[in-house]
Design an enzyme around this catalytic site. Structure first.
Site, PDB file in Angstrom:
ATOM      1  N   ILE A 342       0.849  -1.206   0.000  1.00 41.29           N
ATOM      2  CA  ILE A 342       0.000   0.000   0.000  1.00 41.29           C
ATOM      3  C   ILE A 342       0.877   1.247   0.000  1.00 41.29           C
ATOM      4  O   ILE A 342       0.583   2.235  -0.690  1.00 41.29           O
ATOM      5  CB  ILE A 342      -0.951  -0.001   1.209  1.00 41.29           C
ATOM      6  CG1 ILE A 342      -2.079  -1.025   0.998  1.00 41.29           C
ATOM      7  CG2 ILE A 342      -1.557   1.381   1.442  1.00 41.29           C
ATOM      8  CD1 ILE A 342      -2.928  -1.272   2.228  1.00 41.29           C
ATOM      9  N   ASP A 346       0.296   3.750  -5.914  1.00 44.01           N
ATOM     10  CA  ASP A 346      -0.355   5.061  -6.037  1.00 44.01           C
ATOM     11  C   ASP A 346      -1.852   4.957  -5.773  1.00 44.01           C
ATOM     12  O   ASP A 346      -2.654   5.631  -6.418  1.00 44.01           O
ATOM     13  CB  ASP A 346      -0.142   5.611  -7.457  1.00 44.01           C
ATOM     14  CG  ASP A 346       1.311   5.665  -7.840  1.00 44.01           C
ATOM     15  OD1 ASP A 346       1.653   5.289  -8.969  1.00 44.01           O
ATOM     16  OD2 ASP A 346       2.116   6.067  -6.979  1.00 44.01           O
ATOM     17  N   SER A 371      -7.415   6.581  -5.447  1.00 46.55           N
ATOM     18  CA  SER A 371      -6.436   6.658  -6.526  1.00 46.55           C
ATOM     19  C   SER A 371      -5.694   7.970  -6.332  1.00 46.55           C
ATOM     20  O   SER A 371      -6.296   9.048  -6.390  1.00 46.55           O
ATOM     21  CB  SER A 371      -7.123   6.654  -7.893  1.00 46.55           C
ATOM     22  OG  SER A 371      -6.224   7.043  -8.897  1.00 46.55           O
ATOM     23  N   ARG A 372      -4.409   7.875  -6.086  1.00 42.91           N
ATOM     24  CA  ARG A 372      -3.653   9.093  -5.781  1.00 42.91           C
ATOM     25  C   ARG A 372      -3.428   9.944  -7.026  1.00 42.91           C
ATOM     26  O   ARG A 372      -3.059  11.107  -6.932  1.00 42.91           O
ATOM     27  CB  ARG A 372      -2.305   8.730  -5.142  1.00 42.91           C
ATOM     28  CG  ARG A 372      -2.467   7.955  -3.849  1.00 42.91           C
ATOM     29  CD  ARG A 372      -1.176   7.777  -3.118  1.00 42.91           C
ATOM     30  NE  ARG A 372      -1.207   6.597  -2.265  1.00 42.91           N
ATOM     31  CZ  ARG A 372      -0.328   6.325  -1.306  1.00 42.91           C
ATOM     32  NH1 ARG A 372       0.665   7.150  -1.089  1.00 42.91           N
ATOM     33  NH2 ARG A 372      -0.416   5.229  -0.587  1.00 42.91           N
ATOM     34  N   VAL A 373      -3.631   9.362  -8.180  1.00 43.46           N
ATOM     35  CA  VAL A 373      -3.539  10.157  -9.410  1.00 43.46           C
ATOM     36  C   VAL A 373      -4.836  10.925  -9.602  1.00 43.46           C
ATOM     37  O   VAL A 373      -4.834  12.080 -10.026  1.00 43.46           O
ATOM     38  CB  VAL A 373      -3.250   9.236 -10.614  1.00 43.46           C
ATOM     39  CG1 VAL A 373      -3.411   9.971 -11.924  1.00 43.46           C
ATOM     40  CG2 VAL A 373      -1.863   8.643 -10.494  1.00 43.46           C
TER      41      VAL A 373
END
Lengths: 508, 134
Positions: A342, A346, A371-373
């Protein structure tokens, strides 16, 4: 006939020359369980490929532990090695032959075919050699992730969007649909015609042979094998091959990435990969750490996943998207390996058994998934229609406890609960049936603008199918195609969509 | 095995260095009892071999193993022995898998393989006998 064969052999042998010289050699002094200890070869390098001459066969092995007077090697084959066998250096590191010819094939981590289609490379198309362990692209060689990778799953594409070059973890207990999500992502690539095609690589690590065969058949029937490569190290493979499989898949993906193309690699699953690595490390007497994993277990996955990237235009603009899968035990995401992965990826898609048994499939816990994007990797059309979705569902989750007292609630609360139930129903999807972007945009637009509000929950899915069919047959060119090609929901298209939904409601 | 033979050999030679030569027989006897107590008595041959190798190395010699495909005649063995110096420990064994020829292994590190087995292996793994592509 035999005379001709003898003459042919004689001609071939005549040109053979052999120069003998002193060579470095090692002797196997201990062997068992897929590893061996070799004495000699004091000049061997770490991760160097060695060859063990055992009963007339050449058995490949990897130098793993360089100790004071011996080398610990992992044997890359099921062939039995005996004490006293000779070991030679090759001076090379482990590599795999890559090329277009791999597409549609099922191979081992060493590149040998497992299907029945014959050899992969020939003299005319020898392929390129890619080292399994390669350094990740530098910071200056990368650019931000902007192009979406559509999975065809509404819940993911709307709220947890994945971009090309991202690492998105799929995590959950056994039998919660992790592999199903990964396979839907592969199947949907043939629907996603508005963007460059994606080469998919599915890496099976420690999976049952029956499951791998089922996946191959499923991809074959959906004509997805025409852009997919399968790297298989099943449960019956030696731990050494299970350890190498993800790196082989990554090397294949990097080949396409460095050509300026987009590739997707799925590691199913890294939990078994960690177990295989633990087995090798313990057999080679490496000091055990937490949960008996070796101290470099984080590095094992970090160096693998860092190789997924979106390259800058100077480097060709290609991308490698990674979807690692981790299996949790009793939904414990705070265990050692899950927390490691984790922290590397991303974002994660978290699947819950409770949701699965409630009939919510895919069983994605939207609250814990991220979703870090984010919307940077979302089309404008989807961003437009799905912007409120997360908030509406979050409100629904808070109010869910009051569902049983619905008659005692005010109208606004009941409306929020009703909206949440509807959206939850909309987000359900069948396994193996990903929907293209344009269909998902239409469905989400209709749902969030109240097109299904008056329907009982049991009739929502058939209504969605009817609406999609209606739009497909009557409005393919003026609504679906513009969304498909441009990824945007322009005002004119939106107006046409609004009108089409209204017309559909009148006749439905 | 509790310890590898090299460790036993190293320990014995280090212990022998630290005591006067009069006490060597007693020390060796205690060493033998230690091997027995640790349960490695069955591996004594390997331990003795390791001791010989390390002693040879200390004296500046090399451990040489000469493998011949068929039992060699005495004069052949003697002519081979002349290639080496006095501190070298030379062992001659018969290894029919070589088919023909001889193979020299020095200090278990370097090998000069003049056997027919090597030539055949190289021949069959070379492009001469590669199957044509389908």
């Amino acid at each position: 006939m035999s005379y001709q064969l003898v003459e042919q052999l004689k001609k071939q042998i005549e040109g053979f020359t052999d120069q003998s010289a002193f060579e470095s050699v090692g002797i196997v002094i201990e062997t068992g369980d897929g590893i061996a200890r070799v004495s000699g070869l004091s000049r061997a390098a770490s991760q160097e490929l060695l060859i063990i001459d055992s009963a007339g066969q050449e058995v490949p092995a990897l130098a793993f532990n360089l100790e004071e007077s011996t080398i610990g090697v992992i044997i890359l084959s099921s062939t039995t090695v005996r004490v006293g066998d000779r070991v030679r250096q090759t001076g090379k590191v482990l590599s795999i032959t890559v090329g277009e010819e791999l597409i549609g094939r099922v191979i081992t981590p060493l590149g040998d075919p497992l299907d029945t289609k014959g050899s992969i490379f020939s003299g005319k198309s020898p392929g390129q050699t890619y080292v399994l362990e390669r350094p990740a692209p530098l910071v200056t060689e990368r650019e931000p992730v902007r192009t979406p990778l559509h999975t065809g799953i509404r819940a993911i594409d709307s709220m947890i969007p994945i971009g090309r070059g991202q690492r998105e973890l799929i995590i959950g207990d056994r039998q919660t649909g992790k592999t199903a999500i990964a396979l839907d992502a592969i199947l949907n690539q043939q629907n996603d015609v508005g963007r460059p095609p994606v080469i998919c690589i599915y890496v099976a690590i420690g999976q049952k042979n029956a499951k791998i065969a089922r996946i191959v058949r499923q991809l074959q029937e959906a004509d997805a094998l025409s852009y997919t490569i399968i790297v298989a190290a099943s449960a019956s493979s030696p731990a050494s091959l299970q350890y190498l499989a993800p790196y082989a898949g990554c090397a294949i993906g990097e080949y396409f990435m460095e050509q300026g193309r987009d590739a997707l690699v799925i590691y199913d699953d890294l939990s078994k990969h960690a177990v295989a690595y633990r087995q090798l490390s313990l057999l080679l007497r490496r000091p055990p750490g937490r949960e008996a994993y070796p101290g470099d277990i984080f590095y094992l996955h970090a160096r693998l996943l860092e190789r997924a990237a979106k390259l800058s235009q100077d480097k060709g603009g290609g991308s490698l998207t990674a979807l690692p899968i981790i299996e949790t035990q009793l939904s414990d995401v705070s265990a050692y390996i899950p927390t490691n992965v984790i922290s590397i990826t991303d974002g994660q898609i978290y699947l819950e058994s409770d949701l699965f048994y409630q009939g919510i499939r895919p069983a994605i816990n939207v609250g814990l998934s991220v979703s870090r994007v984010g919307s940077a990797a979302q089309t404008k059309a989807m961003k437009k229609v799905a912007s409120r979705l997360r908030l509406d569902l979050a409100q629904f989750r808070e109010l869910r406890a009051f569902v049983q007292f619905a008659s005692d609630l005010d109208e606004r609360t009941r409306a929020s609960i009703r909206r949440g139930e509807l959206l939850t129903e909309i987000l359900k999807q069948s396994d193996g049936a990903p929907t293209p972007l344009e269909h998902n945009v239409v469905i989400m637009y209709a749902a969030l603008n109240g097109a299904f509000d008056k329907l009982p929950l049991g009739q929502v899915q058939p209504a969605v199918a009817q609406l999609v069919d209606y739009i497909e047959k009557r409005h393919r060119e003026d609504i679906l195609q513009p969304i498909q090609t441009s990824g945007e929901l322009s005002e004119s298209v939106e107006e046409a969509l609004r009108q089409a939904i209204s017309n559909w409601q009148k006749i439905a | 095995m509790k310890y590898i033979p090299a460790i036993y050999a190293q320990a014995l030679l280090a212990a022998l260095d630290n005591v006067p030569s009069k006490q060597h027989p007693a020390l060796v006897e205690r060493f033998v009892r230690l091997i027995f107590r640790l349960g490695d008595w069955l591996k004594r041959d390997q331990i003795v071999k390791a001791v010989k190798e390390q002693m040879t190395k200390r004296q500046g010699g090399r451990t040489v193993k000469i493998e011949v495909a068929r039992p060699a005649a005495t004069h052949h063995i003697q002519s081979l022995m002349k290639l080496f110096l006095k501190p070298d420990q030379v062992e001659v064994v018969t290894n029919p898998s070589l088919v023909a020829g001889v193979r020299l292994t020095v200090d278990q590190e370097k090998e000069l393989d003049l056997s027919l087995q090597r030539k055949l292996r190289k021949l069959f793994s070379s492009s001469f006998f590669r199957q044509p592509s389908v």
